[in-house]
Design a protein around this motif. Structure first.
Motif, PDB file in Angstrom:
ATOM      1  N   VAL A 105       0.853  -1.186   0.000  1.00 41.51           N
ATOM      2  CA  VAL A 105       0.000   0.000   0.000  1.00 41.51           C
ATOM      3  C   VAL A 105       0.887   1.234   0.000  1.00 41.51           C
ATOM      4  O   VAL A 105       2.079   1.161   0.294  1.00 41.51           O
ATOM      5  N   ASN A 106       0.296   2.386  -0.334  1.00 42.12           N
ATOM      6  CA  ASN A 106       1.036   3.623  -0.135  1.00 42.12           C
ATOM      7  C   ASN A 106       0.703   4.183   1.247  1.00 42.12           C
ATOM      8  O   ASN A 106      -0.166   3.654   1.957  1.00 42.12           O
ATOM      9  N   LYS A 107       1.384   5.234   1.633  1.00 38.20           N
ATOM     10  CA  LYS A 107       1.234   5.746   2.994  1.00 38.20           C
ATOM     11  C   LYS A 107      -0.186   6.222   3.270  1.00 38.20           C
ATOM     12  O   LYS A 107      -0.752   5.950   4.340  1.00 38.20           O
ATOM     13  N   GLU A 108      -0.779   6.923   2.325  1.00 38.96           N
ATOM     14  CA  GLU A 108      -2.143   7.415   2.505  1.00 38.96           C
ATOM     15  C   GLU A 108      -3.128   6.256   2.687  1.00 38.96           C
ATOM     16  O   GLU A 108      -4.019   6.301   3.543  1.00 38.96           O
ATOM     17  N   GLU A 109      -2.961   5.210   1.893  1.00 40.62           N
ATOM     18  CA  GLU A 109      -3.825   4.043   2.008  1.00 40.62           C
ATOM     19  C   GLU A 109      -3.641   3.345   3.350  1.00 40.62           C
ATOM     20  O   GLU A 109      -4.610   2.888   3.980  1.00 40.62           O
ATOM     21  N   ALA A 110      -2.392   3.261   3.792  1.00 41.50           N
ATOM     22  CA  ALA A 110      -2.105   2.617   5.078  1.00 41.50           C
ATOM     23  C   ALA A 110      -2.786   3.351   6.227  1.00 41.50           C
ATOM     24  O   ALA A 110      -3.390   2.733   7.113  1.00 41.50           O
ATOM     25  N   VAL A 111      -2.698   4.668   6.218  1.00 41.16           N
ATOM     26  CA  VAL A 111      -3.330   5.467   7.272  1.00 41.16           C
ATOM     27  C   VAL A 111      -4.841   5.254   7.260  1.00 41.16           C
ATOM     28  O   VAL A 111      -5.481   5.133   8.319  1.00 41.16           O
ATOM     29  N   LYS A 112      -5.427   5.170   6.086  1.00 44.54           N
ATOM     30  CA  LYS A 112      -6.872   4.957   5.961  1.00 44.54           C
ATOM     31  C   LYS A 112      -7.270   3.592   6.535  1.00 44.54           C
ATOM     32  O   LYS A 112      -8.268   3.473   7.258  1.00 44.54           O
ATOM     33  N   ILE A 113      -6.499   2.567   6.226  1.00 45.30           N
ATOM     34  CA  ILE A 113      -6.772   1.224   6.732  1.00 45.30           C
ATOM     35  C   ILE A 113      -6.694   1.198   8.254  1.00 45.30           C
ATOM     36  O   ILE A 113      -7.548   0.607   8.925  1.00 45.30           O
ATOM     37  N   LEU A 114      -5.681   1.844   8.804  1.00 48.50           N
ATOM     38  CA  LEU A 114      -5.485   1.825  10.249  1.00 48.50           C
ATOM     39  C   LEU A 114      -6.520   2.680  10.971  1.00 48.50           C
ATOM     40  O   LEU A 114      -7.005   2.303  12.048  1.00 48.50           O
ATOM     41  N   SER A 115      -6.873   3.810  10.386  1.00 46.49           N
ATOM     42  CA  SER A 115      -7.841   4.712  11.022  1.00 46.49           C
ATOM     43  C   SER A 115      -9.192   4.027  11.215  1.00 46.49           C
ATOM     44  O   SER A 115      -9.861   4.215  12.234  1.00 46.49           O
ATOM     45  N   LYS A 116      -9.586   3.216  10.227  1.00 44.31           N
ATOM     46  CA  LYS A 116     -10.869   2.505  10.323  1.00 44.31           C
ATOM     47  C   LYS A 116     -10.881   1.530  11.505  1.00 44.31           C
ATOM     48  O   LYS A 116     -11.928   1.190  12.048  1.00 44.31           O
ATOM     49  N   GLN A 117      -9.687   1.114  11.917  1.00 41.99           N
ATOM     50  CA  GLN A 117      -9.562   0.202  13.053  1.00 41.99           C
ATOM     51  C   GLN A 117      -9.254   0.937  14.361  1.00 41.99           C
ATOM     52  O   GLN A 117      -8.972   0.321  15.388  1.00 41.99           O
ATOM     53  N   GLY A 118      -9.300   2.262  14.306  1.00 42.90           N
ATOM     54  CA  GLY A 118      -9.008   3.054  15.499  1.00 42.90           C
ATOM     55  C   GLY A 118      -7.534   3.116  15.842  1.00 42.90           C
ATOM     56  O   GLY A 118      -7.152   3.452  16.967  1.00 42.90           O
ATOM     57  N   MET A 119      -6.685   2.806  14.881  1.00 44.27           N
ATOM     58  CA  MET A 119      -5.230   2.814  15.097  1.00 44.27           C
ATOM     59  C   MET A 119      -4.659   4.073  14.455  1.00 44.27           C
ATOM     60  O   MET A 119      -4.100   4.045  13.367  1.00 44.27           O
ATOM     61  N   GLU A 120      -4.840   5.191  15.120  1.00 41.07           N
ATOM     62  CA  GLU A 120      -4.418   6.480  14.578  1.00 41.07           C
ATOM     63  C   GLU A 120      -2.909   6.653  14.716  1.00 41.07           C
ATOM     64  O   GLU A 120      -2.365   6.617  15.816  1.00 41.07           O
ATOM     65  N   THR A 121      -2.232   6.805  13.610  1.00 43.53           N
ATOM     66  CA  THR A 121      -0.795   7.045  13.642  1.00 43.53           C
ATOM     67  C   THR A 121      -0.374   7.660  12.322  1.00 43.53           C
ATOM     68  O   THR A 121      -0.977   7.396  11.283  1.00 43.53           O
ATOM     69  N   THR A 122       0.639   8.488  12.367  1.00 47.52           N
ATOM     70  CA  THR A 122       1.140   9.115  11.144  1.00 47.52           C
ATOM     71  C   THR A 122       2.629   8.847  10.947  1.00 47.52           C
ATOM     72  O   THR A 122       3.131   8.988   9.834  1.00 47.52           O
ATOM     73  N   ASP A 123       3.364   8.483  12.022  1.00 43.39           N
ATOM     74  CA  ASP A 123       4.786   8.214  11.834  1.00 43.39           C
ATOM     75  C   ASP A 123       4.951   6.841  11.183  1.00 43.39           C
ATOM     76  O   ASP A 123       4.211   5.899  11.455  1.00 43.39           O
ATOM     77  N   ILE A 124       5.936   6.727  10.316  1.00 42.12           N
ATOM     78  CA  ILE A 124       6.060   5.539   9.476  1.00 42.12           C
ATOM     79  C   ILE A 124       6.345   4.298  10.300  1.00 42.12           C
ATOM     80  O   ILE A 124       5.868   3.195   9.974  1.00 42.12           O
ATOM     81  N   LYS A 125       7.097   4.412  11.372  1.00 44.71           N
ATOM     82  CA  LYS A 125       7.377   3.234  12.203  1.00 44.71           C
ATOM     83  C   LYS A 125       6.078   2.685  12.783  1.00 44.71           C
ATOM     84  O   LYS A 125       5.832   1.471  12.755  1.00 44.71           O
ATOM     85  N   GLY A 126       5.223   3.568  13.285  1.00 45.73           N
ATOM     86  CA  GLY A 126       3.950   3.138  13.829  1.00 45.73           C
ATOM     87  C   GLY A 126       3.042   2.536  12.774  1.00 45.73           C
ATOM     88  O   GLY A 126       2.326   1.560  13.022  1.00 45.73           O
ATOM     89  N   ILE A 127       3.064   3.114  11.566  1.00 42.04           N
ATOM     90  CA  ILE A 127       2.250   2.595  10.471  1.00 42.04           C
ATOM     91  C   ILE A 127       2.659   1.161  10.135  1.00 42.04           C
ATOM     92  O   ILE A 127       1.819   0.268  10.012  1.00 42.04           O
ATOM     93  N   LEU A 128       3.953   0.922   9.991  1.00 44.26           N
ATOM     94  CA  LEU A 128       4.440  -0.415   9.664  1.00 44.26           C
ATOM     95  C   LEU A 128       4.113  -1.414  10.769  1.00 44.26           C
ATOM     96  O   LEU A 128       3.653  -2.533  10.502  1.00 44.26           O
ATOM     97  N   GLN A 129       4.336  -1.009  11.992  1.00 45.76           N
ATOM     98  CA  GLN A 129       4.079  -1.910  13.113  1.00 45.76           C
ATOM     99  C   GLN A 129       2.595  -2.242  13.236  1.00 45.76           C
ATOM    100  O   GLN A 129       2.222  -3.404  13.457  1.00 45.76           O
ATOM    101  N   ASN A 130       1.734  -1.251  13.072  1.00 46.56           N
ATOM    102  CA  ASN A 130       0.296  -1.487  13.210  1.00 46.56           C
ATOM    103  C   ASN A 130      -0.259  -2.317  12.053  1.00 46.56           C
ATOM    104  O   ASN A 130      -1.134  -3.165  12.251  1.00 46.56           O
ATOM    105  N   LEU A 131       0.243  -2.084  10.847  1.00 48.55           N
ATOM    106  CA  LEU A 131      -0.176  -2.933   9.728  1.00 48.55           C
ATOM    107  C   LEU A 131       0.234  -4.383   9.973  1.00 48.55           C
ATOM    108  O   LEU A 131      -0.519  -5.315   9.690  1.00 48.55           O
ATOM    109  N   SER A 132       1.421  -4.557  10.512  1.00 47.48           N
ATOM    110  CA  SER A 132       1.889  -5.902  10.837  1.00 47.48           C
ATOM    111  C   SER A 132       0.987  -6.570  11.868  1.00 47.48           C
ATOM    112  O   SER A 132       0.718  -7.772  11.788  1.00 47.48           O
ATOM    113  N   LEU A 133       0.489  -5.795  12.823  1.00 48.47           N
ATOM    114  CA  LEU A 133      -0.404  -6.340  13.844  1.00 48.47           C
ATOM    115  C   LEU A 133      -1.716  -6.843  13.246  1.00 48.47           C
ATOM    116  O   LEU A 133      -2.371  -7.720  13.820  1.00 48.47           O
TER     117      LEU A 133
END
Length: 233
Positions: A105-133
């Motif tokens: 995914v791209n960064k914008e798509e990743a943030v959208k996926i995580l936000s729907k799950q209540g996983m609000e984050t914008t820093d890339i490390k958090g995005i990668l870790q939360n997607l992995s979860l």
């Protein structure tokens, strides 16, 4: 410039895309015929991976069939959701994410996926870790001209800048897909994630130097030749 691509089968309409490509950005107008998509395969066929990508309207049945097939046959899923899937982000999409070995995914798509799950984050490390979860073993997030990031199965995080940052790009259409396909090809051949990122970056660089999403795609030998000649990348 305007790029018009259309291909029609014998008995069906095909998607139609109008791409308006400007110096700093592009706009894509797409029309998709409404078709009940399905996933059909011969019973004796064996697959190493299933690449689950963008499907237009009425995509749910095909996604369910892919997930059932992958589960029944223990086939890893490579997931790269499209705009229809990202607009809906229903339970089926999160099931696909959960059962995927790779996600692209791209960064914008990743943030959208995580936000729907209540996983609000914008820093890339958090995005990668939360997607992995959410399930994927290998996570790839592209970020346009800022390059790309990835997390491997050991939870190591990597960043790569674009190959040759001097702007000789012609058309950025297909940059993300060309990055993903070369990244995946490298992983299938046993390359580590950080080397797969190099393959992806070189392939994307080649594609954006030509018009369209297929022109410029490189072979394995061509990618390896570029990397051999540019060992500092």
């Amino acid at each position: 410039g305007v790029e018009l691509i259309a291909k029609k089968g014998e008995n069906e309409n095909s998607p139609l895309h109008l791409i308006f490509d400007f110096d700093s950005d592009r706009i894509i107008f797409s029309h998709y015929p409404k078709v009940n998509h399905s996933f059909n395969y011969g019973g004796d066929l064996q697959f190493n991976y299933v690449f689950l990508n963008s499907i237009a309207d009425y995509w749910e049945d095909a996604y369910r069939e892919v997930l059932e097939f992958a589960d029944k046959n223990t086939v890893p899923i490579v997931f790269s959701p499209g705009s229809r899937q990202l607009d809906e982000l229903n339970t089926l999409i999160y099931q696909a994410i959960h059962y995927s070995k790779f996600i692209f995914v791209n960064k914008e798509e990743a943030v959208k996926i995580l936000s729907k799950q209540g996983m609000e984050t914008t820093d890339i490390k958090g995005i990668l870790q939360n997607l992995s979860l959410l399930g994927p073993k290998i996570v790839s997030v592209t970020d346009g001209e800022r390059g790309a990031y990835a997390m491997d199965e050991e939870k190591n995080i990597y960043q790569i800048l674009p190959y040759k940052t001097n702007d000789d790009s012609v058309d950025r259409t297909g940059a993300g897909d060309s990055y993903a396909c070369a990244f995946l090809a490298a992983c299938i051949q046993g390359k580590p994630v950080k080397e797969a990122m190099q393959w992806g970056a070189v392939n994307a660089w080649s594609v954006i130097r030509q018009t369209g999403s297929q022109a410029g795609l490189l072979t394995k030998n061509q990618i390896e030749k570029v990397l051999l000649e540019n060992k500092n990348f």
